[in-house]
Design a protein around this motif. Sequence first.
Motif, PDB file in Angstrom:
ATOM      1  N   VAL A  82     -10.262 -41.407 -48.699  1.00 41.11           N
ATOM      2  CA  VAL A  82     -11.590 -41.035 -49.197  1.00 41.11           C
ATOM      3  C   VAL A  82     -12.588 -41.141 -48.047  1.00 41.11           C
ATOM      4  CG1 VAL A  82     -13.453 -41.600 -50.779  1.00 41.11           C
ATOM      5  CG2 VAL A  82     -11.092 -41.700 -51.559  1.00 41.11           C
ATOM      6  N   PHE A  83     -13.268 -40.049 -47.803  1.00 38.00           N
ATOM      7  CA  PHE A  83     -14.281 -40.021 -46.749  1.00 38.00           C
ATOM      8  C   PHE A  83     -15.633 -40.252 -47.398  1.00 38.00           C
ATOM      9  CE2 PHE A  83     -10.802 -37.577 -45.434  1.00 38.00           C
ATOM     10  CZ  PHE A  83     -10.763 -37.584 -44.062  1.00 38.00           C
ATOM     11  N   MET A 142       2.410 -33.002 -36.734  1.00 39.70           N
ATOM     12  CA  MET A 142       1.169 -33.771 -36.908  1.00 39.70           C
ATOM     13  C   MET A 142       0.062 -33.209 -36.032  1.00 39.70           C
ATOM     14  SD  MET A 142       2.762 -37.576 -36.952  1.00 39.70           S
ATOM     15  CE  MET A 142       1.236 -38.425 -37.247  1.00 39.70           C
TER      16      MET A 142
ATOM     17  N   ASN B  40      -1.478 -42.388 -35.733  1.00 44.43           N
ATOM     18  CA  ASN B  40      -1.455 -41.186 -36.548  1.00 44.43           C
ATOM     19  C   ASN B  40      -2.562 -40.214 -36.179  1.00 44.43           C
ATOM     20  OD1 ASN B  40       0.843 -41.509 -38.203  1.00 44.43           O
ATOM     21  ND2 ASN B  40      -0.196 -43.205 -39.197  1.00 44.43           N
ATOM     22  N   ILE B  41      -3.473 -40.614 -35.315  1.00 40.02           N
ATOM     23  CA  ILE B  41      -4.500 -39.691 -34.840  1.00 40.02           C
ATOM     24  C   ILE B  41      -4.087 -39.187 -33.456  1.00 40.02           C
ATOM     25  CG2 ILE B  41      -6.944 -39.406 -34.273  1.00 40.02           C
ATOM     26  CD1 ILE B  41      -6.364 -39.990 -37.252  1.00 40.02           C
ATOM     27  N   GLU B 356     -10.167 -34.732 -36.750  1.00 41.50           N
ATOM     28  CA  GLU B 356     -10.038 -33.365 -37.266  1.00 41.50           C
ATOM     29  C   GLU B 356     -10.984 -33.129 -38.421  1.00 41.50           C
ATOM     30  OE1 GLU B 356      -5.676 -33.194 -37.761  1.00 41.50           O
ATOM     31  OE2 GLU B 356      -5.850 -31.537 -36.349  1.00 41.50           O
ATOM     32  N   ILE B 357     -11.262 -34.192 -39.175  1.00 46.20           N
ATOM     33  CA  ILE B 357     -12.259 -34.109 -40.231  1.00 46.20           C
ATOM     34  C   ILE B 357     -13.186 -35.290 -40.005  1.00 46.20           C
ATOM     35  CG2 ILE B 357     -12.649 -34.290 -42.705  1.00 46.20           C
ATOM     36  CD1 ILE B 357      -9.963 -32.914 -43.099  1.00 46.20           C
ATOM     37  N   HIS B 358     -14.466 -35.002 -39.956  1.00 46.44           N
ATOM     38  CA  HIS B 358     -15.414 -36.053 -39.602  1.00 46.44           C
ATOM     39  C   HIS B 358     -15.312 -37.227 -40.576  1.00 46.44           C
ATOM     40  CE1 HIS B 358     -18.748 -37.739 -37.562  1.00 46.44           C
ATOM     41  NE2 HIS B 358     -19.471 -37.819 -38.662  1.00 46.44           N
ATOM     42  N   GLY B 359     -15.234 -38.426 -40.031  1.00 47.74           N
ATOM     43  CA  GLY B 359     -15.157 -39.615 -40.875  1.00 47.74           C
ATOM     44  C   GLY B 359     -13.740 -40.107 -41.113  1.00 47.74           C
ATOM     45  N   LEU B 360     -12.750 -39.425 -40.521  1.00 46.98           N
ATOM     46  CA  LEU B 360     -11.351 -39.787 -40.739  1.00 46.98           C
ATOM     47  C   LEU B 360     -11.049 -41.220 -40.307  1.00 46.98           C
ATOM     48  CD1 LEU B 360      -8.486 -38.818 -41.509  1.00 46.98           C
ATOM     49  CD2 LEU B 360      -8.216 -38.055 -39.175  1.00 46.98           C
ATOM     50  N   ALA B 363     -12.638 -43.892 -42.502  1.00 51.04           N
ATOM     51  CA  ALA B 363     -12.244 -43.920 -43.903  1.00 51.04           C
ATOM     52  C   ALA B 363     -11.305 -45.094 -44.174  1.00 51.04           C
ATOM     53  CB  ALA B 363     -11.569 -42.608 -44.294  1.00 51.04           C
ATOM     54  N   ILE B 364     -10.628 -45.537 -43.138  1.00 49.35           N
ATOM     55  CA  ILE B 364      -9.660 -46.617 -43.317  1.00 49.35           C
ATOM     56  C   ILE B 364      -9.657 -47.428 -42.024  1.00 49.35           C
ATOM     57  CG2 ILE B 364      -7.453 -45.718 -42.405  1.00 49.35           C
ATOM     58  CD1 ILE B 364      -7.881 -46.672 -46.033  1.00 49.35           C
ATOM     59  N   PHE B 365      -9.391 -48.720 -42.128  1.00 52.27           N
ATOM     60  CA  PHE B 365      -9.340 -49.517 -40.917  1.00 52.27           C
ATOM     61  C   PHE B 365      -7.907 -49.898 -40.630  1.00 52.27           C
ATOM     62  CE2 PHE B 365     -13.685 -49.830 -42.247  1.00 52.27           C
ATOM     63  CZ  PHE B 365     -14.341 -49.538 -41.061  1.00 52.27           C
ATOM     64  N   ASN B 366      -7.367 -49.237 -39.654  1.00 51.95           N
ATOM     65  CA  ASN B 366      -5.980 -49.478 -39.305  1.00 51.95           C
ATOM     66  C   ASN B 366      -5.817 -49.086 -37.846  1.00 51.95           C
ATOM     67  OD1 ASN B 366      -3.051 -48.340 -39.002  1.00 51.95           O
ATOM     68  ND2 ASN B 366      -3.001 -49.667 -40.786  1.00 51.95           N
ATOM     69  N   VAL B 369      -4.931 -45.590 -37.081  1.00 53.19           N
ATOM     70  CA  VAL B 369      -5.923 -44.553 -37.395  1.00 53.19           C
ATOM     71  C   VAL B 369      -7.126 -44.835 -36.490  1.00 53.19           C
ATOM     72  CG1 VAL B 369      -7.161 -43.375 -39.246  1.00 53.19           C
ATOM     73  CG2 VAL B 369      -5.072 -44.590 -39.752  1.00 53.19           C
TER      74      VAL B 369
END
Lengths: 264, 411
Positions: A82-83, A142, B40-41, B356-360, B363-366, B369
């Motif tokens: 979720v963004f 990916m 993964n990024i 690739e999408i702003h905020g990716l 969105a999660i702390f890992n 990512v």
Amino acid sequence: MKKENIISRREFIGQLTKIGALGLATYVSQKAFGSTETATNNKQKHRYGMVIDTRRCVGCRACVMACKAENGTPLGIYYTLVFDEILQNKPSDKPIYMTKPCFHCQKPSCVDMCPVSATFKREEDGIVVVDYDRCIGCRYCMTACPYSARWFDFGENYPAVAENTDYAAIPSPEYNQFRERKPHTSPIGNVRKCTFCIHLQDEEGKYNKKEGRWPACAKTCTAHAIFFGDLNDPESEVNILLREHNYIRLKEELGIEPNVYYLI
Amino acid sequence: MKTTILKKAFWILAILLILIGIYGWYIRLFFGHTEANYGNIITWGLWVAAYIYFSGLSAGSFLVSSMVYVFNDTKFERIGKLSVFTALVTLLMALLSIWADLGHMNRVWYVMVYPNFKSPMAWMIYLYSTYMLLLFCEIYFLLRYDFVVGKKQANFKGRICKILSLGSNDTSEKSRMRDKKIVKILATVGIPMVILFSGGVGTLFGVVSARPHWHSGLFPILFLISALVSGVALVTLVSAIFQDGFTKNKSTVVELGKFVLFLLLIDVLFQISEFLIAYRGGIPGHIAGWDIVTSGQYAWVFWGWQGVIGTLIPILLLILPTRKSPVWVALAGLLIAAGIFGLRLNIVIPGLAVEEIHGLTSAIFNHRVDLHYFPSISEWLLTFGIIGFGMFLFGLGEYFLPKSEEVTEEH
């Protein structure tokens, strides 16, 4: 006389090789440049997709959790996210929330990149899947996905489901394969992604909302912002929504025709 | 006396690198990718950069050898065998690097049995495999005579020569002419193959429309040119240090210096054009990668390593009077070859280090990512191990390959 014979045989073999080479070249070029889209469209019984209403989404992230619980994804892998974003050109500072599964594009850019055809778009329902037993883990798909919908399984675990705990023995229902999570075995070292929970389909490839056989994120959504259904069926909930509302698809300019629509 | 000290230092360094590399391989083989820092990024890291770098070295070295065996260029005749050998060693290094990067190393042969002709990566693997076979054949026919002659020695070297000669005993003039013919055919076939695969790596990146930093028609050409630059630069360095080349290959090294300068200037031209078009166009997605390259956390790789060390200093060394001295030319070769590695890193990582999408990434702390990437210790060690392995092979080559005087004698 004999000499002539030898020459003609040679010629014959030469012709044969030429024909063979031509055949191979046609086959390869068809494979390499032919369109998968027309082939899949004819056979595609269902075209599963989602409509996500950003006006309804409250950003609770229940879909993220539901997905994790359903698919048993390990640390660092999120089939949906979720963004939240405060848009610069909006009059209010109310953030926009948006959930993002895999878009199961009509012309997926990831599929054609796979060197071993381990990832493909299913002919019957257009769901993009990964064959864990074939994927070599090169991660080329990916890089090719413009939506970051693919995740590599590095083999990390949440502490509670680490090796040798009871939780680790609970298999993931993904693809109805019920794999137990063990080091050095698939899906560790594979690329993983959202499957629209295809393990919940029946034999005919159909979902049923009433019976609970419905993608976990859509089933869970507290604000009823995630709608799922067959885009080939004109009377499906998703098609009715798309007829009656303005929608966008992300990165339309890439021409890969995602099957997830956003209402704004 | 001085050379024996240098030789000892070389062997010690090679063995040291292999030893620390063993630790990297141990981590990779027993713990998979858990200790690697890509995520993964940024899905590709040091190993992929090393792979495109080493494969580029191989393509460039092969080009030098083809100038001898196809175009009968007498200037580089002395280093013909050496450059084929360099091409083979660097290709093996490249394949090792990319092999370690796979999620399932044991499934590498699946590409042969489950081919997907739409995938540029599949084509690359077919090309590399064929090219590797071609190199093995070419090097065998290049050295067959030397092995057959070397067999007669009673020492350890003689025994090795006996194995490598694969049972051939023919030392006649006719057999040598046949070898020469085969080498010429193989070297000719190799040229389009080398162009296809080094341009092909660029295609592999260039076709990825999701990554604007890579998605450019110039990419295959850019890869080809920088592959040639790095390979010729490496051959320049190697011919200066290999088998007392420092004193014996003087004129060849100086000639190679001119050649590498020419290639380097073309490479700079292409890179400037790529850079200018992106910035003048100004589309945010297109310049995001370049912004990371020129002003990100690792901007020093671009300005310092790639720009000053890999381009500016070597160009100066190759146009000032130092161009006539093999010492300085060899140094320029080293700097260029090292600089291109910065270029490779700056292609792979900034292309991926963009949301690739702003905020990716928020969105999660890992840690998987994350837009920040620096190779982990095990990634470095494994790569050092591969470099050590390459040096080890060079050392063996130094010892076993026929000395260059014998080469000139032959012709």
